[in-house]
Design a protein around this motif. Structure first.
Motif, short mmCIF file in Angstrom:
data_model
loop_
_atom_site.label_atom_id
_atom_site.label_comp_id
_atom_site.label_asym_id
_atom_site.label_seq_id
_atom_site.Cartn_x
_atom_site.Cartn_y
_atom_site.Cartn_z
N ILE A 423 57.50 77.05 -2.28
CA ILE A 423 57.68 75.93 -3.19
C ILE A 423 56.90 76.25 -4.47
N LEU A 499 52.28 69.17 -0.04
CA LEU A 499 53.41 70.08 -0.16
C LEU A 499 53.25 71.32 0.72
N ARG A 502 53.73 70.34 5.10
CA ARG A 502 54.74 69.52 5.75
C ARG A 502 56.15 70.08 5.72
N TYR A 503 56.49 70.84 4.70
CA TYR A 503 57.91 71.03 4.47
C TYR A 503 58.45 72.34 5.01
N ILE A 505 61.72 74.54 5.02
CA ILE A 505 62.97 74.76 4.31
C ILE A 505 63.57 76.06 4.81
N GLN A 510 56.88 76.43 4.21
CA GLN A 510 56.76 77.01 2.88
C GLN A 510 55.31 77.15 2.43
N CYS A 778 54.72 60.72 -2.70
CA CYS A 778 54.63 61.68 -1.58
C CYS A 778 55.12 61.06 -0.28
N ILE A 781 58.90 61.07 -0.22
CA ILE A 781 59.45 62.40 0.08
C ILE A 781 59.53 62.60 1.58
N ASP A 782 58.48 62.18 2.28
CA ASP A 782 58.47 62.29 3.74
C ASP A 782 59.46 61.32 4.38
N ASN A 785 63.04 62.34 3.77
CA ASN A 785 63.34 63.75 4.02
C ASN A 785 64.03 64.38 2.80
N LEU A 787 63.35 66.87 0.95
CA LEU A 787 63.38 68.32 0.79
C LEU A 787 64.22 69.02 1.86
N SER A 788 65.05 68.25 2.55
CA SER A 788 65.97 68.85 3.52
C SER A 788 67.08 69.60 2.80
#
Length: 855
Positions: A423, A499, A502-503, A505, A510, A778, A781-782, A785, A787-788
């Motif tokens: 990211i 960031l 959690r994510y 991808i 990441q 933030c 974003i969670d 979802n 950033l799926s």
């Protein structure tokens, strides 16, 4: 000669095309003059410090020595870095070592009473390394020079006596190559036996040199200080380097010469997952130039080579009893394998063939420094091992997870190699400013300098950065500005942790790199796209970016920030008001307009919002509007917007009283009340329809997200797949009742107040300036979802539609942005729009009043 013609000629020079072989159109550029071609070749070759024996210049200048003398003369005059890539010519042929080069440069600078700030950044750093003269030392030397009498001595001789008499360079690594320099029989007669052995060995190497680590370290440093040997930092195409936080960087100025510009271009693009060869291909720069830059970074201490031959390789596996940690369970009463070094209380002595060539003095030196140096070859060790007191112990997997980290250890990241993307969090110079000037801690300054100069803080450096940010306690600051800096730094810390931890991808957790929008935009568009596409799976911008900074625009990877430059300008505000049908009274004036009086629509305003194309919006009092606006309009278009209101009354009997109440009751009320409300989006799933029937007066910071206007904005702009915040302006209109003389009570009771909320702007990204708003974004974003993979595609599609619609809106008010705007395919979400050099400027006055755009 224009830029395209210069590039055309440069291509022929680099390909060593003779005059007779030049195409006719190239000769036309030079007016059919062979002499002009010779002059251009000479100028270009000296400026770019090309080697005489492998370039076209050898056909025009037959004296190699004279050519290199001219390079040195002009380089010193222009304060250019020492040309290390041709040191094999400058030292043996001209006896010009880095020390002598910078000594001459410093003498000339001080003799001519130039400021230290005139030295370019990298030149100043190299002077500090070789001469140990930084800003403070320079000022001190200049004061000493002025205090000494110059009656019988020339100023230059006085300065020469104050400067060092030999090189003070000491930071040399064991794998660097030392080569024999210019012969000096007088110096060689006074050498020690160890130094003579080194000189004799170097003479036998036929100019190839030897690695410094095979000789006694102090003897090598002594020969370097005497100028009898010089250093080469070898870089191979397969080498990989990392850039740790900068230490000792001198922030003067960027000169703009080609090599300094190249250094910054490579700085922001380099990472420890990309080889030199691959970096050359991504940047489309000659690999030799990339090697020169990387070699200089390492020489200056700004980068480290990753794939080094270890100093010590004698590692064996021995069974050792292991104390069990409380959370570990016994496993069949077996002993855990323990990896130890074959060491004793005496200094480590290499015993293997690979390590035996290194001189013991280098091993002792690195042990004393206690740096992360390649003592130990761990390439073939089992996973999940940590070094503790010279023992490599097997640990639980969870112990490898750094707090808030990526949960990928370095071995796994290496195995993933170039396929592992990250990211990219895009920031601007406002972050580096408050980190450097906010008095938040000395440890943060190196990271801030790295973020500003390199333009990137890589994932590998974030753990130390987060530790420094953890030391900040906002409650310790009393000054409001310092407290704001501290709060912003804490929000940045929380964003990074959020960031990184959690994510997932593409099935992988990441890492995170911090990217400077200024440095990324210094790359040409094609190069920037290649760098971003190779390294990042998604970009996320801080919000808002400063208006004078251009956001990073890209279609690949998906970008959670302004999708095009125009979204970051006043055009988007006007488009927002046009689409929603509501907004503050606004007038957009083209550049060059002169205001002779305050526009009628602002007569009832107390304060005006002033937005230019290259500065952040400010609020000004109505009395200061004309001078402020007219000064700005000299260089920029200007958007004026109603910010706060007061109703003027012309009844003579109460005008004096009204003036008094306006300056007290009304103004003080506006200072106490919140004027701008920021709402994190998306919020459409949280709306309680029963709460949308509230009166405007009943909305506050807690329930403003339920306002119908928020819902409408999200629907019109399809914000449910994006994240950021919406700014609403609270309009408070004051007016007299129909019979003011019948009113009793305080002065403020004479006014009738009407409240209305109107949209001000939409900001895409994660806010840093407000800790509460930062947490809300933030969390969304969670929660959704965002950033799926599915959402990324939809977000990119929405951004493309938004951009095209904005283009059409702007084109309806001024000449079309793109000649083929109607032919652009809105479904090609992974393609960039045709390049636009600058944000289009209005050609006529545009106003938004009473819900209507008027031209």
């Amino acid at each position: 000669m224009d830029q395209s013609s210069e590039k055309e000629l440069e291509k022929y020079i680099l390909n060593q095309v003779q005059w007779e072989s030049l195409p006719s159109h190239a000769k036309l550029i030079l007016d059919q003059s062979h002499t002009k071609y010779k002059q251009y070749v000479l100028k270009y070759s000296i400026k770019h410090q090309l080697r005489w024996d492998t370039s076209l210049i050898s056909c025009f200048v037959t004296d190699e020595r004279l050519y290199y003398q001219e390079i040195v003369r002009l380089s010193v005059a222009n304060l250019v870095l020492y040309p290390y890539h041709i040191s094999d010519k400058l030292v043996p042929m001209l006896n010009v070592t880095p020390f002598k080069y910078y000594l001459i440069m410093m003498i000339e600078t001080m003799t001519n009473s130039k400021s230290y700030d005139e030295l370019p950044n990298f030149t100043a750093v190299d002077c500090l390394r070789v001469l140990e003269i930084g800003r403070n030392q320079f000022i001190d030397l200049m004061n000493k020079c002025r205090s000494k009498g110059n009656l019988f001595k020339k100023k230059k001789d006085v300065i020469r006596g104050l400067l060092p008499q030999k090189s003070l360079e000491k930071n040399i690594d064991y794998w660097w190559i030392i080569k024999y320099g210019h012969p000096n029989q007088d110096e060689e007669r006074n050498l020690s036996s160890q130094e003579l052995e080194i000189i004799d060995d170097l003479k036998k190497s036929n100019g190839q040199g030897r690695q410094a680590g095979v000789f006694q370290r102090e003897a090598v440093l002594s020969l370097v200080s005497k100028g009898l040997v010089y250093i080469d930092v070898p870089i191979q195409n397969s080498d990989v380097v990392s850039v740790p936080p900068l230490e000792g960087f001198v922030m003067n100025r960027v000169l703009g010469d080609y090599f300094e510009s190249l250094l910054y271009k490579i700085f922001v693009s380099i990472d420890e997952r990309t080889t030199v060869q691959k970096l050359s291909e991504v940047l489309q720069i000659n690999v030799e130039l990339v090697k020169q830059a990387v070699s200089l970074y390492i020489r200056l201490g700004f980068a480290k080579k990753k794939n080094l031959e270890p100093l010590i390789t004698n590692v064996v596996v021995q069974p050792q009893p292991q104390p069990q940690s409380p959370r570990q369970q016994p496993s069949n009463n077996s002993e855990s394998p323990n990896i130890v070094l074959e060491t004793s209380p005496a200094p480590i002595t290499p015993t293997t063939a690979a390590a035996s060539k290194w001189n013991q003095s280098w091993i002792t030196y690195y042990q004393d420094k206690q740096e992360d140096s390649p003592f130990l070859n761990t390439n073939n060790l089992p996973k999940n091992m940590t070094n503790d007191n010279n023992e490599l112990n097997i640990v639980d997997q969870t112990e490898n997870e750094s707090s808030g980290g990526t949960m990928l250890n370095s071995d796994e990241s290496t195995l993933m190699g170039e396929e592992q993307k990250r990211i990219g969090f895009v920031f601007d110079s406002s972050i580096t400013a408050f980190l450097m000037m906010g008095n938040l801690g000395y440890g943060l300054k190196n990271h801030a300098v790295t973020m500003f100069e390199v333009g990137k803080l890589a994932n590998e450096a974030l753990e130390d950065f987060l530790k420094e940010l953890d030391k900040i306690n906002a409650d310790e600051f009393v000054d409001s500005e310092a407290k704001l800096y501290a709060t912003n730094a804490i929000s940045l810390r929380d964003t990074i942790r959020h960031l990184r931890s959690r994510y997932v991808i593409g099935g992988q957790l990441q890492g995170l790199d911090l990217l400077s929008c200024e440095r990324m935009n210094s790359l040409d568009e094609a190069t920037r796209i290649r760098v971003l596409k190779k390294n990042y799976s998604v970009l996320i911008s801080m919000a808002p970016l400063s208006t004078d900074n251009t956001p990073v625009i890209t279609a690949i990877p998906p970008n959670f920030g302004p999708p095009i430059y125009e979204v970051h300008s006043f055009w988007f505000r006007m488009y927002l008001y046009h689409m929603i049908g509501k907004g503050p009274k606004s007038i957009l004036f083209p550049k060059g307009t002169r205001l002779r009086k305050i526009p009628q629509v602002f007569k009832d305003c107390e304060k005006i919002f002033v937005c230019s194309i290259d500065h952040d919006p400010i609020t000004v009092n109505l009395s200061q509007l004309l001078p402020t606006a007219n000064e700005t309009l000299l260089s920029s278009p200007l958007l004026l917007q109603a910010y706060s209101f007061i109703k003027y009354e012309s009844i003579p009997k109460i005008s004096k009283f009204q003036s008094h109440s306006r300056s007290n009751s009304v103004v003080s009320t506006q200072k106490d009340d919140q004027v701008i409300f920021n709402v994190a989006f998306p919020t459409h799933l949280e709306i309680d329809h029963d709460s949308t029937c509230l009166n405007e007066e009943e909305y506050n910071e807690e329930n403003i997200s339920n306002h119908p206007l928020i819902q409408k904005i999200q629907e019109v702009f399809n914000l449910k797949h994006s994240f950021g915040y919406i700014s609403l302006l609270k309009k408070e209109l004051y007016s007299y009742p129909s019979h003011p003389y019948q009113q009793t009570g305080s002065a403020s009771s004479l006014f009738q107040k009407t409240i209305e909320f109107v949209p001000l702007n939409i900001y895409f990204g994660i806010p840093i300036f407000d800790d509460k708003l930062n947490r809300q974004v933030c969390e969304k974003i969670d929660k959704y979802n965002l950033l799926s993979q599915e959402n990324l595609a939809q977000h990119s599609r929405n951004c493309r539609n938004l951009s095209l619609n904005l283009f059409h809106f702007i084109s309806s008010t001024c000449p079309p942005i793109h000649p083929d705007l109607d032919a652009i395919d809105s479904t090609k979400i992974n393609s960039t729009f045709p390049s636009v050099q600058n944000i289009p400027l209005p050609t006529q006055t545009i106003s938004f009043i009473n819900g209507i755009i008027d031209l």
